[in-house]
Write an enzyme that holds these catalytic residues in place. Structure first.
Site, mmCIF file in Angstrom:
data_model
loop_
_atom_site.group_PDB
_atom_site.id
_atom_site.type_symbol
_atom_site.label_atom_id
_atom_site.label_comp_id
_atom_site.label_asym_id
_atom_site.label_seq_id
_atom_site.Cartn_x
_atom_site.Cartn_y
_atom_site.Cartn_z
ATOM 1 N N GLU A 1 1.083 -1.075 0.097
ATOM 2 C CA GLU A 1 0.170 -0.261 -0.415
ATOM 3 C C GLU A 1 1.276 1.356 0.415
ATOM 4 O OE1 GLU A 1 -2.204 1.077 3.493
ATOM 5 O OE2 GLU A 1 -4.323 1.852 1.854
ATOM 6 N N ASP B 1 -5.745 2.249 -2.145
ATOM 7 C CA ASP B 1 -6.748 3.343 -0.453
ATOM 8 C C ASP B 1 -7.006 4.481 -0.993
ATOM 9 O OD1 ASP B 1 -7.870 4.822 1.073
ATOM 10 O OD2 ASP B 1 -6.164 3.612 3.005
ATOM 11 N N GLU C 1 -11.731 2.276 5.698
ATOM 12 C CA GLU C 1 -10.617 2.391 6.456
ATOM 13 C C GLU C 1 -11.216 4.140 6.660
ATOM 14 O OE1 GLU C 1 -5.947 1.928 7.340
ATOM 15 O OE2 GLU C 1 -7.403 2.380 5.389
ATOM 16 N N GLN D 1 -9.725 0.265 0.329
ATOM 17 C CA GLN D 1 -10.262 0.735 0.988
ATOM 18 C C GLN D 1 -10.539 2.478 0.437
ATOM 19 O OE1 GLN D 1 -6.010 0.829 3.471
ATOM 20 N NE2 GLN D 1 -7.006 -0.957 4.649
HETATM 21 O O1 LIG Z 1 -4.203 3.326 4.838
HETATM 22 C C1 LIG Z 1 -3.336 3.078 6.193
HETATM 23 O O2 LIG Z 1 -3.148 4.039 6.703
HETATM 24 C C2 LIG Z 1 -3.501 1.268 6.531
HETATM 25 O O3 LIG Z 1 -4.603 0.544 5.402
HETATM 26 C C3 LIG Z 1 -2.069 1.061 6.825
HETATM 27 O O4 LIG Z 1 -2.324 -0.662 6.416
HETATM 28 C C4 LIG Z 1 -0.974 1.695 7.653
HETATM 29 O O5 LIG Z 1 -0.609 2.057 6.937
HETATM 30 MG MG MG Z 2 -5.034 2.262 4.134
#
Ligand SMILES: O=C(O)[C@@H](O)C(=O)CO
Ligand code: MG
Length: 258
Positions: A143, A178, A240, A204
């Protein structure tokens, strides 16, 4: 229709962690994710999932020493033994929890360090994880984090993540898309989603700019969800976000998806 997972690190924060499973199930969620399970024995968490009819769909490898600014160890040169210990630990938890995907955290790159050396180390550790997870059918996600959330994290743009995924070149390694971070750094979310087609296995969501419920702010999530449906996306969508107030009071957006 997207399969929404409650992120128990951010949602239901008004409750102690172990009580968030019941709250998520009562609110209509069938799936959950959270950052780290390691404070609790895996069997205890699995019992919570089973008790409330939930499926765990994502968690992360350990972050390292957060008080020292660490945010993942898997990209830090010369710390491969610790990174692989954390990967092995994540696999043990994933097997007990029945979790299909694990997010392998990269690392913050201190000023002056070689990003290339960090990338090389990350690729090697992710390949190690890929080989370990593969026989169990477990996927790996990587990510990108926007600088306002995690300055100097190795992966900033979705294209940084894509570069590593393509470099690793293993069929169980994907982008964790995300949209909150993607909008902050890359924008152009529809085209970005097209560009990443087949390369992401977990999504996310949160509003931008405030990282709240997906019913406010500059992203038209209904449009994105329809697009994901049209694309035939079968993965999960992790919620999230930091609720504006009490978590359940902010779940109006979720009513039509229950
Ligand atoms: O976006 C985020 O912060 C989270 O998905 C993660 O995994 C931690 O940094
Ligand atoms: Mg995230």
């Amino acid at each position: 229709m997207p399969k929404f997972a409650a992120n128990l690190t951010m949602m239901f924060n008004e409750l102690p962690f172990l009580d968030r499973f019941e709250a998520a199930a009562k609110a209509g969620f069938k799936y959950v994710e959270y950052l780290w399970p390691y404070e609790f024995p895996a069997a205890e968490l699995k019992a919570k999932l089973d008790q409330f009819g939930l499926k765990q769909v994502l968690f992360n490898t350990a972050a390292g020493d957060i008080s020292q600014g660490e945010w993942g160890l898997s990209a830090i040169p010369n710390r491969e033994a610790e990174a692989r210990r954390d990967i092995d630990q994540a696999l043990e938890y994933a097997l007990v929890l029945g979790c299909p995907t694990v997010h392998i955290m990269a690392a913050v790159v201190p000023e002056g360090e070689s990003r290339q050396a960090y990338k090389q180390t990350f690729v090697e550790n992710v390949r190690y994880a890929s080989e370990k997870f593969k026989p169990h059918g477990i996927n790996i996600c990587l990510e990108a984090l926007s600088p306002e959330v995690k300055p100097n994290y190795l992966l900033k743009s979705q294209f940084d993540t894509l570069e590593i995924v393509e470099w690793v070149d293993r069929d169980n390694v994907f982008v964790q898309l995300d949209y909150f971070h993607a909008q902050n750094v890359d924008g152009n979310l529809s085209r970005l989603t097209d560009r990443l087609r087949g390369k992401f296995c977990h999504i996310q969501i949160a509003s931008v700019p405030n990282r709240h419920e997906p019913d406010e702010g500059e992203i038209n999530y209904q449009y994105i969800f329809d697009k994901l449906d049209e694309m035939g996306y079968q993965g999960y969508v992790g919620c999230e976000y930091k609720p504006r107030g009490e978590t359940v009071a902010g779940l109006g957006w979720f009513e039509k998806y229950k």
